[in-house]
Design a protein around this motif. Sequence first.
Motif, PDB file in Angstrom:
ATOM      1  N   GLY A  31       0.776  -1.235   0.000  1.00 41.69           N
ATOM      2  CA  GLY A  31       0.000   0.000   0.000  1.00 41.69           C
ATOM      3  C   GLY A  31       0.807   1.284   0.000  1.00 41.69           C
ATOM      4  N   LYS A  32       2.109   1.188   0.046  1.00 41.53           N
ATOM      5  CA  LYS A  32       2.934   2.397   0.071  1.00 41.53           C
ATOM      6  C   LYS A  32       3.077   2.977  -1.340  1.00 41.53           C
ATOM      7  CE  LYS A  32       5.608   0.600   3.958  1.00 41.53           C
ATOM      8  NZ  LYS A  32       6.920   0.054   4.365  1.00 41.53           N
ATOM      9  N   GLU A  33       3.410   4.251  -1.422  1.00 39.70           N
ATOM     10  CA  GLU A  33       3.574   4.909  -2.725  1.00 39.70           C
ATOM     11  C   GLU A  33       4.842   4.417  -3.415  1.00 39.70           C
ATOM     12  OE1 GLU A  33       3.399   9.122  -2.625  1.00 39.70           O
ATOM     13  OE2 GLU A  33       1.403   9.212  -1.725  1.00 39.70           O
ATOM     14  N   THR A  34       4.781   4.393  -4.745  1.00 39.31           N
ATOM     15  CA  THR A  34       5.930   3.939  -5.523  1.00 39.31           C
ATOM     16  C   THR A  34       6.236   4.917  -6.646  1.00 39.31           C
ATOM     17  OG1 THR A  34       4.585   2.669  -7.096  1.00 39.31           O
ATOM     18  CG2 THR A  34       5.319   1.522  -5.094  1.00 39.31           C
ATOM     19  N   GLU A  35       7.430   4.789  -7.179  1.00 41.56           N
ATOM     20  CA  GLU A  35       7.812   5.486  -8.406  1.00 41.56           C
ATOM     21  C   GLU A  35       8.106   4.421  -9.455  1.00 41.56           C
ATOM     22  OE1 GLU A  35      11.028   8.218  -7.918  1.00 41.56           O
ATOM     23  OE2 GLU A  35      10.259   8.984  -6.007  1.00 41.56           O
ATOM     24  N   LYS A  36       7.766   4.710 -10.707  1.00 40.86           N
ATOM     25  CA  LYS A  36       7.980   3.726 -11.765  1.00 40.86           C
ATOM     26  C   LYS A  36       8.822   4.326 -12.894  1.00 40.86           C
ATOM     27  CE  LYS A  36       3.801   0.968 -11.034  1.00 40.86           C
ATOM     28  NZ  LYS A  36       2.592   0.360 -11.654  1.00 40.86           N
ATOM     29  N   TYR A  37       9.764   3.518 -13.374  1.00 46.51           N
ATOM     30  CA  TYR A  37      10.598   3.915 -14.502  1.00 46.51           C
ATOM     31  C   TYR A  37      10.735   2.735 -15.454  1.00 46.51           C
ATOM     32  CZ  TYR A  37      12.105   7.738 -11.429  1.00 46.51           C
ATOM     33  OH  TYR A  37      12.140   8.824 -10.591  1.00 46.51           O
ATOM     34  N   SER A  38      10.906   3.034 -16.720  1.00 40.07           N
ATOM     35  CA  SER A  38      11.232   1.998 -17.697  1.00 40.07           C
ATOM     36  C   SER A  38      12.715   2.098 -18.015  1.00 40.07           C
ATOM     37  CB  SER A  38      10.419   2.184 -18.982  1.00 40.07           C
ATOM     38  OG  SER A  38      10.906   1.316 -19.994  1.00 40.07           O
ATOM     39  N   LEU A  39      13.398   0.972 -17.939  1.00 38.18           N
ATOM     40  CA  LEU A  39      14.830   0.958 -18.229  1.00 38.18           C
ATOM     41  C   LEU A  39      15.117   1.050 -19.720  1.00 38.18           C
ATOM     42  CD1 LEU A  39      15.969  -1.622 -15.552  1.00 38.18           C
ATOM     43  CD2 LEU A  39      16.266   0.857 -15.532  1.00 38.18           C
ATOM     44  N   GLU A  40      14.060   1.171 -20.514  1.00 37.18           N
ATOM     45  CA  GLU A  40      14.240   1.513 -21.924  1.00 37.18           C
ATOM     46  C   GLU A  40      14.466   3.009 -22.081  1.00 37.18           C
ATOM     47  OE1 GLU A  40      11.687  -1.738 -24.445  1.00 37.18           O
ATOM     48  OE2 GLU A  40      10.569  -0.112 -23.520  1.00 37.18           O
ATOM     49  N   ASP A  41      14.017   3.780 -21.076  1.00 41.07           N
ATOM     50  CA  ASP A  41      14.064   5.244 -21.168  1.00 41.07           C
ATOM     51  C   ASP A  41      15.165   5.874 -20.330  1.00 41.07           C
ATOM     52  OD1 ASP A  41      11.746   5.054 -22.740  1.00 41.07           O
ATOM     53  OD2 ASP A  41      10.465   5.112 -20.972  1.00 41.07           O
ATOM     54  N   ILE A  42      15.659   5.144 -19.339  1.00 42.20           N
ATOM     55  CA  ILE A  42      16.676   5.711 -18.447  1.00 42.20           C
ATOM     56  C   ILE A  42      17.703   4.629 -18.132  1.00 42.20           C
ATOM     57  CG2 ILE A  42      15.347   5.131 -16.360  1.00 42.20           C
ATOM     58  CD1 ILE A  42      16.439   7.716 -15.101  1.00 42.20           C
ATOM     59  N   SER A  43      18.965   5.020 -18.045  1.00 38.39           N
ATOM     60  CA  SER A  43      20.001   4.035 -17.723  1.00 38.39           C
ATOM     61  C   SER A  43      20.018   3.799 -16.213  1.00 38.39           C
ATOM     62  CB  SER A  43      21.367   4.531 -18.181  1.00 38.39           C
ATOM     63  OG  SER A  43      21.819   5.593 -17.351  1.00 38.39           O
ATOM     64  N   LEU A  71      13.987  -4.772 -17.396  1.00 34.53           N
ATOM     65  CA  LEU A  71      15.403  -5.041 -17.165  1.00 34.53           C
ATOM     66  C   LEU A  71      16.011  -5.774 -18.354  1.00 34.53           C
ATOM     67  CD1 LEU A  71      17.896  -5.017 -15.337  1.00 34.53           C
ATOM     68  CD2 LEU A  71      17.095  -7.172 -14.337  1.00 34.53           C
ATOM     69  N   GLU A  72      15.205  -6.613 -19.019  1.00 35.37           N
ATOM     70  CA  GLU A  72      15.725  -7.377 -20.160  1.00 35.37           C
ATOM     71  C   GLU A  72      16.176  -6.453 -21.298  1.00 35.37           C
ATOM     72  OE1 GLU A  72      11.335  -6.876 -20.891  1.00 35.37           O
ATOM     73  OE2 GLU A  72      12.598  -7.389 -19.186  1.00 35.37           O
ATOM     74  N   ALA A  73      15.574  -5.246 -21.367  1.00 31.32           N
ATOM     75  CA  ALA A  73      15.963  -4.297 -22.409  1.00 31.32           C
ATOM     76  C   ALA A  73      17.392  -3.812 -22.192  1.00 31.32           C
ATOM     77  CB  ALA A  73      15.009  -3.108 -22.426  1.00 31.32           C
ATOM     78  N   ILE A  74      17.777  -3.633 -20.933  1.00 34.54           N
ATOM     79  CA  ILE A  74      19.133  -3.194 -20.621  1.00 34.54           C
ATOM     80  C   ILE A  74      20.118  -4.342 -20.814  1.00 34.54           C
ATOM     81  CG2 ILE A  74      20.665  -2.402 -18.773  1.00 34.54           C
ATOM     82  CD1 ILE A  74      18.865  -0.235 -19.713  1.00 34.54           C
ATOM     83  N   SER A  75      19.735  -5.536 -20.374  1.00 32.69           N
ATOM     84  CA  SER A  75      20.664  -6.668 -20.436  1.00 32.69           C
ATOM     85  C   SER A  75      20.969  -7.074 -21.865  1.00 32.69           C
ATOM     86  CB  SER A  75      20.096  -7.862 -19.664  1.00 32.69           C
ATOM     87  OG  SER A  75      18.890  -8.315 -20.250  1.00 32.69           O
ATOM     88  N   SER A  76      20.090  -6.709 -22.804  1.00 33.23           N
ATOM     89  CA  SER A  76      20.311  -7.077 -24.207  1.00 33.23           C
ATOM     90  C   SER A  76      21.136  -6.037 -24.960  1.00 33.23           C
ATOM     91  CB  SER A  76      18.964  -7.259 -24.921  1.00 33.23           C
ATOM     92  OG  SER A  76      18.243  -6.047 -24.964  1.00 33.23           O
ATOM     93  N   LYS A  77      21.406  -4.892 -24.316  1.00 37.36           N
ATOM     94  CA  LYS A  77      22.191  -3.856 -24.982  1.00 37.36           C
ATOM     95  C   LYS A  77      23.679  -4.203 -24.975  1.00 37.36           C
ATOM     96  CE  LYS A  77      19.107   0.078 -24.122  1.00 37.36           C
ATOM     97  NZ  LYS A  77      18.967   1.383 -23.458  1.00 37.36           N
ATOM     98  N   LYS A  78      24.351  -3.855 -26.043  1.00 32.85           N
ATOM     99  CA  LYS A  78      25.782  -4.145 -26.132  1.00 32.85           C
ATOM    100  C   LYS A  78      26.583  -3.207 -25.230  1.00 32.85           C
ATOM    101  CE  LYS A  78      25.506  -5.861 -30.876  1.00 32.85           C
ATOM    102  NZ  LYS A  78      25.944  -5.663 -32.287  1.00 32.85           N
ATOM    103  N   ASP A  79      26.219  -1.934 -25.240  1.00 35.64           N
ATOM    104  CA  ASP A  79      26.968  -0.935 -24.488  1.00 35.64           C
ATOM    105  C   ASP A  79      26.331  -0.744 -23.110  1.00 35.64           C
ATOM    106  OD1 ASP A  79      28.749   1.010 -23.784  1.00 35.64           O
ATOM    107  OD2 ASP A  79      27.721   2.611 -24.876  1.00 35.64           O
ATOM    108  N   ASN A  80      26.512  -1.733 -22.226  1.00 31.05           N
ATOM    109  CA  ASN A  80      25.873  -1.635 -20.913  1.00 31.05           C
ATOM    110  C   ASN A  80      26.871  -1.807 -19.765  1.00 31.05           C
ATOM    111  OD1 ASN A  80      26.464  -4.329 -21.070  1.00 31.05           O
ATOM    112  ND2 ASN A  80      24.352  -5.048 -21.053  1.00 31.05           N
ATOM    113  N   LYS A  81      28.146  -1.612 -20.051  1.00 30.90           N
ATOM    114  CA  LYS A  81      29.175  -1.813 -19.026  1.00 30.90           C
ATOM    115  C   LYS A  81      28.990  -0.860 -17.853  1.00 30.90           C
ATOM    116  CE  LYS A  81      32.729  -3.649 -22.115  1.00 30.90           C
ATOM    117  NZ  LYS A  81      34.103  -3.450 -22.683  1.00 30.90           N
ATOM    118  N   ASP A  82      28.626   0.393 -18.143  1.00 30.31           N
ATOM    119  CA  ASP A  82      28.436   1.371 -17.071  1.00 30.31           C
ATOM    120  C   ASP A  82      27.265   0.982 -16.180  1.00 30.31           C
ATOM    121  OD1 ASP A  82      30.555   2.851 -17.945  1.00 30.31           O
ATOM    122  OD2 ASP A  82      29.358   4.341 -19.008  1.00 30.31           O
TER     123      ASP A  82
END
Length: 310
Positions: free
Chosen positions: A23-35, A60-71
Amino acid sequence: MNYLIYGTSYNLVEEEIKKIVAGKETEKYSLEDISIKELLENISYDSLFQTEKIIILKNLEAISSKKDNKDDIKSLEEYLKNPLEGTTLIFLSKEKISAKSPFKNAIKSLKIIETPIITKPYELSKIFFEFLKKEGYGISQNALNIFSEKCASNYDIAMNEFLKLKDIKRDNRLITDVDIDLYVSNYNTSDIFSFKDAIINRNIEKSARMIDEMEYSKLEIIPIVVMLAKEYITLYDIKLLSTKRLTNDQISSMLNNLHPYRVKLLRESSIKYTEEKLEEIILYLCNLDARLVSEDNLGYDELRKFLLLL
């Protein structure tokens, strides 16, 4: 505690999120839009002013499939070694992070929750019986089997149909065979899947004709939109994985053991789209789903407008 929830069903994933959030408030982000690196920097800054924070991180799968994700990998590993007190991260992924993924070490410190993968009517019957029992509803095994068949073994469709039954039944908590026959739409038909195939393959004339037929049959539109959105997300994933020159079997194993023949068909269909076009379509369908839930005056004309996007 930080979490990683696997699942393809919106409702099953949401149920797990609710248990954590309480029941607590949350924030939502898509890892397709933000690193992840940018996000963690923002979290660290915001923590100076807030004592408790729950953040849901989709795709999360969108980030894990990117080639340039070392950072991103380095940032996540470093953060999870010493996470901020009072901040809870909930990562969501439609597919499992493979043992070969560079993220495999970073997620070891997360509590992993796997929601059921439902592909057969009996699997839906078993899970939905427990849900109905918890909600205080009775149903015969025969009625439940018919219900699961008509809902095409799809938990999200079943949930929408249950909510429709709930409004109709009001205080009567016994769901009968007659209720299933009269009030539950049949999504387990060749027409529904033919419609999905016609859309994916950009057969506009056939799709337009089938939209008219589904509207006449009074099928609920929301589960159809959800089904299309999921299919396009799968199509998008397959297109991305195809660029890595993986075999159909390899892609199948990375997509929750999606049948290799279906991978083959979708791989062929993906050639008709650019990555940008698929992103545009997925965004449209997700927004349409949200609008259909919140606005009462929408209907099948929205699907007809969608054909113009193809």
